[in-house]
Design an enzyme around this catalytic site. Structure first.
Site, PDB file in Angstrom:
ATOM      1  N   LYS A 173       0.852  -1.221  -0.106  1.00  0.00           N
ATOM      2  CA  LYS A 173       0.117  -0.077  -0.148  1.00  0.00           C
ATOM      3  C   LYS A 173       0.707   1.197   0.030  1.00  0.00           C
ATOM      4  O   LYS A 173       0.349   2.418  -0.624  1.00  0.00           O
ATOM      5  CB  LYS A 173      -0.964  -0.239   1.402  1.00  0.00           C
ATOM      6  CG  LYS A 173      -2.185  -1.171   1.107  1.00  0.00           C
ATOM      7  CD  LYS A 173      -3.037  -0.961   2.180  1.00  0.00           C
ATOM      8  CE  LYS A 173      -4.200  -1.876   2.060  1.00  0.00           C
ATOM      9  NZ  LYS A 173      -3.857  -3.396   1.951  1.00  0.00           N
TER      10      LYS A 173
ATOM     11  N   GLU B  21      -2.989   6.738   7.778  1.00  0.00           N
ATOM     12  CA  GLU B  21      -3.663   7.486   7.096  1.00  0.00           C
ATOM     13  C   GLU B  21      -4.559   8.221   7.835  1.00  0.00           C
ATOM     14  O   GLU B  21      -4.953   8.003   9.003  1.00  0.00           O
ATOM     15  CB  GLU B  21      -4.757   6.870   5.993  1.00  0.00           C
ATOM     16  CG  GLU B  21      -3.813   5.982   4.800  1.00  0.00           C
ATOM     17  CD  GLU B  21      -4.960   5.398   3.888  1.00  0.00           C
ATOM     18  OE1 GLU B  21      -4.602   4.967   2.896  1.00  0.00           O
ATOM     19  OE2 GLU B  21      -6.185   5.041   4.472  1.00  0.00           O
TER      20      GLU B  21
ATOM     21  N   HIS C 144     -14.628  -3.222   9.226  1.00  0.00           N
ATOM     22  CA  HIS C 144     -13.498  -3.272   7.961  1.00  0.00           C
ATOM     23  C   HIS C 144     -13.883  -4.098   6.996  1.00  0.00           C
ATOM     24  O   HIS C 144     -13.169  -4.323   5.895  1.00  0.00           O
ATOM     25  CB  HIS C 144     -11.999  -2.929   8.070  1.00  0.00           C
ATOM     26  CG  HIS C 144     -11.759  -1.524   9.219  1.00  0.00           C
ATOM     27  ND1 HIS C 144     -12.074  -0.491   8.859  1.00  0.00           N
ATOM     28  CD2 HIS C 144     -11.240  -1.751  10.326  1.00  0.00           C
ATOM     29  CE1 HIS C 144     -11.495   0.255   9.790  1.00  0.00           C
ATOM     30  NE2 HIS C 144     -11.233  -0.498  10.695  1.00  0.00           N
TER      31      HIS C 144
ATOM     32  N   ARG D 295      -6.894  -8.552  -8.802  1.00  0.00           N
ATOM     33  CA  ARG D 295      -7.581  -9.824  -8.885  1.00  0.00           C
ATOM     34  C   ARG D 295      -9.164  -9.374  -9.007  1.00  0.00           C
ATOM     35  O   ARG D 295      -9.704  -8.207  -8.985  1.00  0.00           O
ATOM     36  CB  ARG D 295      -7.438 -10.435  -7.735  1.00  0.00           C
ATOM     37  CG  ARG D 295      -7.882  -9.786  -6.563  1.00  0.00           C
ATOM     38  CD  ARG D 295      -7.654 -10.912  -5.191  1.00  0.00           C
ATOM     39  NE  ARG D 295      -7.902 -10.007  -3.828  1.00  0.00           N
ATOM     40  CZ  ARG D 295      -8.877  -9.575  -3.301  1.00  0.00           C
ATOM     41  NH1 ARG D 295     -10.209  -9.966  -4.017  1.00  0.00           N
ATOM     42  NH2 ARG D 295      -9.103  -8.956  -2.094  1.00  0.00           N
TER      43      ARG D 295
END
Length: 654
Positions: free
Chosen positions: A116, A200, A235, A297
């Site tokens: 990430k 973040e 999440h 994917r």
């Protein structure tokens, strides 16, 4: 086009890929672990190969075993499905090196988007807007703590190799940062073999919007519009839909253009998803949507895109992997109607959503919508794999119609003794905020009390009716059902002069006490308000509603609005439904591994303090002290434990 394909996955994923392969005349090969020997995906394949024991690391994650199975069966191509090896660049390279066709993106693209922190930097260079944060190489706790303070709380700690909510922790208070960081690192290391994290800024009203992209080796890259995956719990996605509610043409153009730009930045080939986070505090705006990550994917939620575009994405994967161009140009791909998907999990919402494992003795799903599943009645839900057991997918002309139909479908689910979230899904889909499109990733947490509502009054009456019918089926009672002298457990008859005979019925439903009166009538049982109720084969009708049920030795399982409720006779004389005081023993809610023990034997703890952390079904579960006291014993980190095993004992002060 290749003539055979091995699917390096299991369950509904393998079954989904096989469906398209069979339609295209492609021979299918399955791989399976010892735990999946009797699974549907093994039977559905033309050939199947055992590749190891139940744990995924010893079977489905073993790239060498998968390649050996492909060689032994003469498979020409390997489709990794989604999950397991699907985003493993080393495995993709090994497939190509073995002379096989890899049905997925190039390894360099997987690597570019797999971490990430590196992906965010790449997107910045490509001109794609990204969420403010820190993705630096310095992973010291001191630096990460300082960066979190610079970004400003709340912050989100994310494993750089993460996905599916694993290794992701929200931290609201600086005092909790160290604990959140340690947990994210543990989950990242356990799930992905990498404990590095990024940080973040946490968007307070976030929407999760993602764009399906597709590229080929002829320079074409297209998008198939967006999906909204904002309804999440911890999440993890729960309900997905396409298109996104409240999406204007201007915002859609900005988001899809950014997605195409991101895909081209890594020369993307095949099916992929560009995920964005949007600030929903004042509606969707073009300047309030930021790149979050790319999944290299096919996604679990791809059926909603297929439904609104009419495209079989797996067929596109096959054709592009075989060297063909994308079948449609961008202006030929159009949105049609509204689609929604609900993820049916083997979990118990009433018990903190803990995974539920065991044999599916009763397993009935709707038969008039698209259902993607890889389990069946009589099969086992294993502790070793993800607890999602099916996907319910609907396609209607409008969002309102789609939500109503999916809610109805969730209510038709009948599963026992494994618990599911079907009733919870139904309540989500019927909630006024969801129906209005007022969604964000905090929706479930904010509305949790409403979404955990108890059974309806109709269900309670149905339960009492079943107990009454069961008592009448007893020979002694049937001989004289209205005798004032005859009684049964949970059923009492009273003689009345000049009045219709009634029966007072007591029962427990999921432990809660129920009582009420029903009276016999020629057409069945009638409640005091005159509502008719009759029992048919595996069904009981109350008014206009029909409930399914399954008889047990000591009562019934009543299926109501997607939930399975255990109903047993109960007499008031036996006492209420009280719960004994805790003995201080913290027991494992399911089989798993002890991954942390923050306190030692002899330490003092306060009520609610974490004593031991169990890892099971790919997630961490904290067991906390039931009261203030002293830890008498605690399991060792690394212990593999069975369900109900005592992990720690807290002794109350004398």
């Amino acid at each position: 086009m290749f003539k055979s394909v091995l699917v390096a996955n299991r369950g509904e994923i393998a079954c989904r890929v096989f469906r398209t392969a069979k339609r295209m005349g492609i021979r299918t090969v399955a791989v399976y672990s010892e735990a999946d020997a009797g699974a549907p995906h093994v039977r559905e394949a033309d050939e199947a190969v055992l590749i190891g024991p139940a744990p995924a690391r010893e079977s489905y994650l073993g790239g060498a075993k998968v390649l050996a199975a492909a060689k032994a069966t003469g498979a020409e191509a390997i489709h990794p499905g989604y999950g397991f090896l699907s985003e493993n660049a080393d495995f993709a390279e090994a497939v190509a090196a073995a002379g096989l066709i890899w049905i997925g993106p190039d390894p360099k693209s997987i690597r570019a988007m797999g971490l990430k922190d590196a992906a965010k930097q790449l997107m910045i260079e490509a001109g794609v807007p990204v969420t403010p944060g820190y993705q630096g190489a310095d992973q010291s706790e001191e630096t990460l703590t300082a960066e979190a303070a610079r970004i400003g709380y709340p912050v989100l700690i994310k494993a750089v190799a993460g996905g599916g909510g694993k290794g992701m922790k929200r931290v609201d208070d600086p005092a909790d940062f160290a604990a959140g960081l340690a947990s994210a690192k543990r989950e990242g290391a356990a799930a992905f073999g990498d404990d590095r994290v990024l940080i973040e800024r946490y968007i307070t009203r976030p929407r999760h919007i993602e764009v399906q992209v597709f590229g080929d080796r002829h320079g074409n890259v297209v998008h198939l519009y967006e999906r909204d995956c904002s309804l999440q719990r911890r999440h993890q996605k729960v309900i997905e839909e396409a298109p996104a509610p409240g999406m204007s043409d201007a915002v859609r153009a900005a988001v899809t253009d950014a997605a195409i730009k991101a895909a081209r930045a890594v020369d993307y080939v095949g099916a992929g998803t560009i995920e964005f986070i949007a600030d929903a505090s004042d509606g969707l705006k073009a300047n309030g949507v930021w790149f979050m990550e790319m999944n290299t994917r096919l996604q679990v939620e791809h059926p909603v895109t297929e439904s609104v575009t009419g495209v079989d994405l797996v067929e596109w994967q096959f054709r592009v992997a075989a060297g063909e161009p994308i079948p449609l140009q961008q202006d030929q791909i159009r949105l049609n109607g509204w689609a929604m998907e609900a993820r049916l999990y083997a979990e118990d919402p009433a018990n903190g959503f803990l995974p539920s494992i065991g044999r599916l003795e009763h397993f009935v799903l709707p038969d008039d919508i698209r259902v993607d599943t890889g389990v069946e009645q009589g099969g086992e839900v294993s502790q070793f794999y993800d607890p999602m057991i099916a996907k319910l997918i609907v396609h209607e002309d409008t969002r309102e119609a789609a939500a109503a139909r999916l809610a109805e479908a969730a209510g038709e689910v009948e599963v026992w003794p494994v618990r599911t979230n079907a009733g919870f899904l139904k309540r989500c889909l019927e909630h006024p905020r969801f129906v209005a499109g007022d969604v964000d990733t905090g929706f479930i947490a904010a509305e949790e009390e409403v979404l955990q509502s108890p059974a309806s009054d109709e269900a309670a009456l149905a339960a009492l009716t079943l107990i009454a019918e069961a008592a009448l089926d007893d020979g002694a009672v049937r001989a004289d059902p209205f005798s004032p002298w005859v009684g049964q457990p949970g059923l009492s008859y009273g003689m009345r002069l000049n009045a219709a005979p009634r029966s007072t019925v007591w029962a427990r439903m999921d432990g809660a006490a129920l009582s009420g009166e029903v009276e016999p009538a020629s057409a069945g049982w009638r409640s005091p308000d005159g509502t008719m109720a009759g029992v048919g084969f595996d069904q009981v009708q109350v008014g206009d509603r029909v409930f399914g049920y399954q008889a047990l030795d000591d009562g019934f399982i009543l299926f109501v609005d997607g939930e399975a409720r255990r109903v047993t006779p109960w007499r008031a004389a036996t006492g209420g439904a009280g719960v004994a005081a805790s003995d201080g023993a913290l027991r494992a809610p399911m089989p798993g591994k002890v991954v942390a023990a923050p306190v030692e034997a002899g330490a003092s703890v306060t009520k609610g303090q974490t004593v031991v952390v169990l890892e099971a079904m790919k997630m961490e579960h904290a067991l906390t002290a039931p009261f203030d006291g002293v830890v008498e014993s605690v399991a060792a980190v690394g212990d593999q434990v069975a369900e109900a095993a005592v992990l720690a004992v807290v002794k109350a002060p004398e």
